[in-house]
Design a protein around this motif. Structure first.
Motif, mmCIF file in Angstrom:
data_model
loop_
_atom_site.group_PDB
_atom_site.id
_atom_site.type_symbol
_atom_site.label_atom_id
_atom_site.label_comp_id
_atom_site.label_asym_id
_atom_site.label_seq_id
_atom_site.Cartn_x
_atom_site.Cartn_y
_atom_site.Cartn_z
ATOM 1 N N LEU A 27 23.828 7.559 7.744
ATOM 2 C CA LEU A 27 22.770 8.522 8.382
ATOM 3 C C LEU A 27 23.388 9.604 9.642
ATOM 4 C CD1 LEU A 27 20.078 9.833 7.247
ATOM 5 C CD2 LEU A 27 19.147 8.482 9.673
ATOM 6 N N SER A 73 25.744 12.578 8.909
ATOM 7 C CA SER A 73 24.802 13.503 9.445
ATOM 8 C C SER A 73 25.978 14.891 10.134
ATOM 9 C CB SER A 73 24.250 13.739 10.467
ATOM 10 O OG SER A 73 23.123 13.429 9.764
ATOM 11 N N LEU A 133 20.740 22.984 15.156
ATOM 12 C CA LEU A 133 20.481 21.827 14.043
ATOM 13 C C LEU A 133 20.351 20.595 13.963
ATOM 14 C CD1 LEU A 133 23.360 23.338 11.850
ATOM 15 C CD2 LEU A 133 20.608 24.020 11.779
ATOM 16 N N LEU A 163 17.360 18.381 12.934
ATOM 17 C CA LEU A 163 17.845 16.878 12.642
ATOM 18 C C LEU A 163 16.846 15.468 12.893
ATOM 19 C CD1 LEU A 163 21.082 16.911 10.798
ATOM 20 C CD2 LEU A 163 18.772 17.199 10.048
ATOM 21 N N ILE A 206 13.318 15.523 12.635
ATOM 22 C CA ILE A 206 13.182 14.389 11.170
ATOM 23 C C ILE A 206 13.752 13.137 11.846
ATOM 24 C CG2 ILE A 206 13.723 14.765 9.140
ATOM 25 C CD1 ILE A 206 14.853 17.451 9.312
ATOM 26 N N GLY A 207 15.186 12.514 12.026
ATOM 27 C CA GLY A 207 15.081 11.447 12.405
ATOM 28 C C GLY A 207 14.438 10.354 12.506
ATOM 29 N N CYS A 216 11.665 9.640 10.499
ATOM 30 C CA CYS A 216 11.908 8.375 9.425
ATOM 31 C C CYS A 216 12.455 6.769 10.152
ATOM 32 C CB CYS A 216 13.239 8.578 9.125
ATOM 33 S SG CYS A 216 12.534 10.569 7.987
ATOM 34 N N LEU A 232 21.986 11.157 17.344
ATOM 35 C CA LEU A 232 22.655 12.672 15.824
ATOM 36 C C LEU A 232 22.361 14.106 16.039
ATOM 37 C CD1 LEU A 232 19.370 11.989 13.423
ATOM 38 C CD2 LEU A 232 21.953 11.899 12.627
#
Lengths: 469, 469
Positions: free
Chosen positions: B322, B326, B366, B370, B373-374, B377, B412
């Motif tokens: 992941l 990314s 960006l 991410l 969201i990351g 999750c 990320l």
């Protein structure tokens, strides 16, 4: 690169209000060059230079100025000052410009245009962007079939001021239905036979496009047939306008940019990269990035099922990025080759069997080579375990046997084959379903192959490494 | 898609040796259409159709036949039969064809051409591929500046059989030095003033290209200036030939294909995807795939330093793909946007500060999204640990704290920023060093960001997760 060669001279002439000098400067060079040399000027300075020139040269030069600068000039000068220039522009460029400027400025400018130009502009503004209608210009020579070569030359000579091109002239009946094409070449070649009726010369099988056709289809036709222009007609074959070769080149470049952006999962930008405002750029990139991110989350989900296995056989972790990037890279190659082939017409849907065979062979050959290199490197990497601080090889990192390391090359072969198959066939599948194959971008293929890669890797490991099953 | 509409009729006419029918068929349609309708025929059948037509129409149609098929026809028919047709072709197409056919066939065909055509062909064959010289044709109207409009029209009318275009005609002195340009438009517009000397009309500031210029530079000029053709000169400004708009469109499409291939790390193919033989395709893909593979091996090397850490904190393994995908995806986006911008002239080297600022903003925006969201999750994925067979959560898979999981979003953000910076600035650096920025393909950027991603991930983990330092 802004050309600053003549900037000082231009500014000096402006300061001295040297109209003769400016006029000479604008008249001596090709309009595109004048526009190029003015690039470094402010909008208001450009306008001052343009005012010094003859009206028709002015419109020519202005057409070559970058669109962003054109908009700036229009908005700086205001409707009253600019309307004459806008009326002098070719209809297609005028419409492009007016659809870019501030809505209010457009609404104030339109009433100032001569009635005919205004009506035409409003009509052209009505065609959807990306269609032949939005691309065409209405300034085309219409000839009656009763004319002779001499009469036709005379008629074109008379109208030429208002024509975008004199090279292709169309023969129409009195309701404007397209009957044939007489090129300037036909006329010039028969110059020594001035009484020949043009109906003897005209090509009757004229290739046309519909006003609603997609601009990509238009560009393809012009490119295939080597045309200088193509006539645009309605369903009754009534001549509405023409699209010239230079507009086609613009379309081809635009489409190439769109395809490049799509291949990197960027929603195609409408303006240049530098001109696009950040929130628009962030949206056009972020939307696809998020989709890809969610797909990548599936890899985490897939790996979660194997957490305990990694604890037992840690060396497997080392090759996760290697395995998935190999699959992704091969997949992108295949996808790009097939998508570009579809775009250029080199590959067709009915070629799917050939693509399949080719990608199968590529997968075996490339996968086999990477597997061989991969095995050597994997053996070396897992043998020379880094020593701990106390000088002894760490006990937890058990050295895998040569048999166990075979997991890496076997996975590489399978993953690369999965990459070539996915990359080669998915764009064809998309095309078959009526979707744009370019949507199957490099990253999407890579995303799919990533997940498949992890599943393949762990399955092979389960089978090959004792104690994992 | 092969057009099979007229295939049965064509085959029937061939079987009945119906020359009149074939002649009518070939004469009624645009040569490009005739070539299109013949696509499904065998080489020998095509040749039979062509033989039924007038010699000049024959050469026109033949020019539109796909190159691979042209070669097949030449090699089937043989030098004696084909030499007349080859002599009738435009010089540039003739040279393209002869450089594709079997060496022996070429050597046998050349002596059969008329002396002038032969000399010209040999000269054109001498220009390096990809230069203006290799692209140009020599069939251009050369006018003396003493002519009047009437005389010029007459002269062009006389020569027109041998001219590639009559639309741009060049005024030269008696040593062929270029003095000016008179377009067919200038002549037609002044048709009613036949005694005007062309020296009054001619444009003296003619934009030219050097015979050694790169074809990409030529295409750019023609596209920028909206030319129908551009004259090719030597260092003494002697007129050698012209390059017409249709050749420019071909160059633009060729270059777009090359760029697309490069962006996916495929060495640009010379022929179409389906026409390229497998070992050539394998080489052109394998060479870059191996380079990327070696780069990916570095990720394995980097991960090896952390083997023990993964054993202690297994959940870190889940997010390796992941994190690196990314970074890779964002990097590809930035690289593609900047490379395409450089190609279209929208971005220049001196814009590097704007690119830097833009990509910094993109990276923050960006990467931040991410990361958000990351984090969500990652928390979910690590909390809901899959249960072992005995119904109890496995003891070895310790659930990380919310603080520890922060490793994922922080990584990320940093990795995405690393991606936008690398992707945005490396192509500019390549351009600055005089290299083709397109070499900095999506996969190369991804490869670099992969390694950086792993180092960032593990460093962040070292700092955040207790017991790893």
């Amino acid at each position: 690169m802004i050309n600053t060669l003549y900037l000082p001279e231009l500014r000096e002439m402006l300061a001295e209000n040297d109209r003769t000098g400016l006029q000479e400067f604008c008249g001596a060079l090709h309009p595109a060059r004048v526009a190029e040399f003015m690039e470094g000027l402010e909008a208001i300075e450009m306008w001052q230079v343009l005012q010094a020139t003859e009206p028709d040269v002015r419109a020519d030069i202005f057409s070559f100025v970058e669109e962003a600068k054109q908009v700036e000039i229009v908005e700086t000068v205001g409707p009253e000052g600019i309307s004459r220039l806008i009326a002098d522009m070719p209809a297609d460029d005028r419409v492009d410009l007016l659809s870019e400027v501030d809505q209010e400025v457009m609404e104030q400018t339109l009433p100032l245009l001569p009635q005919e130009d205004r009506r035409e502009t409003l009509r052209l503004l009505g065609y959807a962007e990306g269609t032949a209608g939005a691309l065409m210009t209405t300034e085309v020579a219409r000839l009656s079939q009763t004319l002779t070569v001499h009469d036709a030359l005379e008629a074109i000579s008379r109208q030429s001021q208002d024509l975008e091109t004199v090279y292709y002239n169309y023969v129409v009946d009195d309701q404007d239905h397209l009957l044939g094409l007489v090129s300037a070449r036909d006329l010039v070649v028969n110059f020594t036979r001035p009484d020949t009726p043009i109906s003897d010369l005209m090509q009757r099988d004229v290739v046309t496009v519909l006003v609603t056709d997609d601009q990509e289809a238009v560009a393809e036709k012009v490119a295939n047939y080597n045309f200088i222009a193509i006539p645009v007609v309605d369903h009754h074959r009534k001549l509405l306008g023409i699209i010239t070769h230079d507009d086609v080149i613009d379309v081809l470049q635009e489409e190439a940019t769109e395809d490049a952006h799509r291949s990197a999962s960027v929603d195609p930008l409408e303006d240049g990269y530098l001109e696009t405002v950040w929130h628009q750029l962030a949206w056009k990139r972020g939307i696809w990035l998020t989709v890809l991110f969610v797909a990548a989350l599936l890899t985490a989900l897939a790996l979660r099922g194997y957490e305990e296995d990694f604890q037992k056989v840690t060396w497997l972790v080392l090759f996760i990025p290697l395995v998935i990037s190999s699959g992704g890279n091969t997949g992108s190659q295949s996808a790009t080759l097939v998508i570009r082939g579809l775009t250029t017409g080199d590959v067709n849907l009915r070629d799917w069997r050939r693509v399949l065979r080719k990608e199968l062979a590529m997968g075996l050959c490339l996968g086999g080579s990477l597997a061989a290199i991969g095995y050597l490197c994997a053996v070396m990497l897992t043998r020379s375990v880094p020593e701990s601080a106390d000088g002894v090889a760490s006990a937890v990192n058990a050295v895998p046997t040569l048999w166990e390391v075979l997991v890496v090359p076997i996975t590489l072969l399978l993953v690369v084959m999965c990459g070539t198959m996915t990359g080669g066939l998915l764009p064809l599948l998309f095309q078959r379903m009526g979707l744009d194959p370019a949507l199957m971008s490099n990253q999407f293929v890579a995303g799919i192959v990533d997940i498949a890669g992890i599943l393949i890797y762990m399955t092979v490991a389960m089978i090959m490494v004792p104690g994992l099953w």
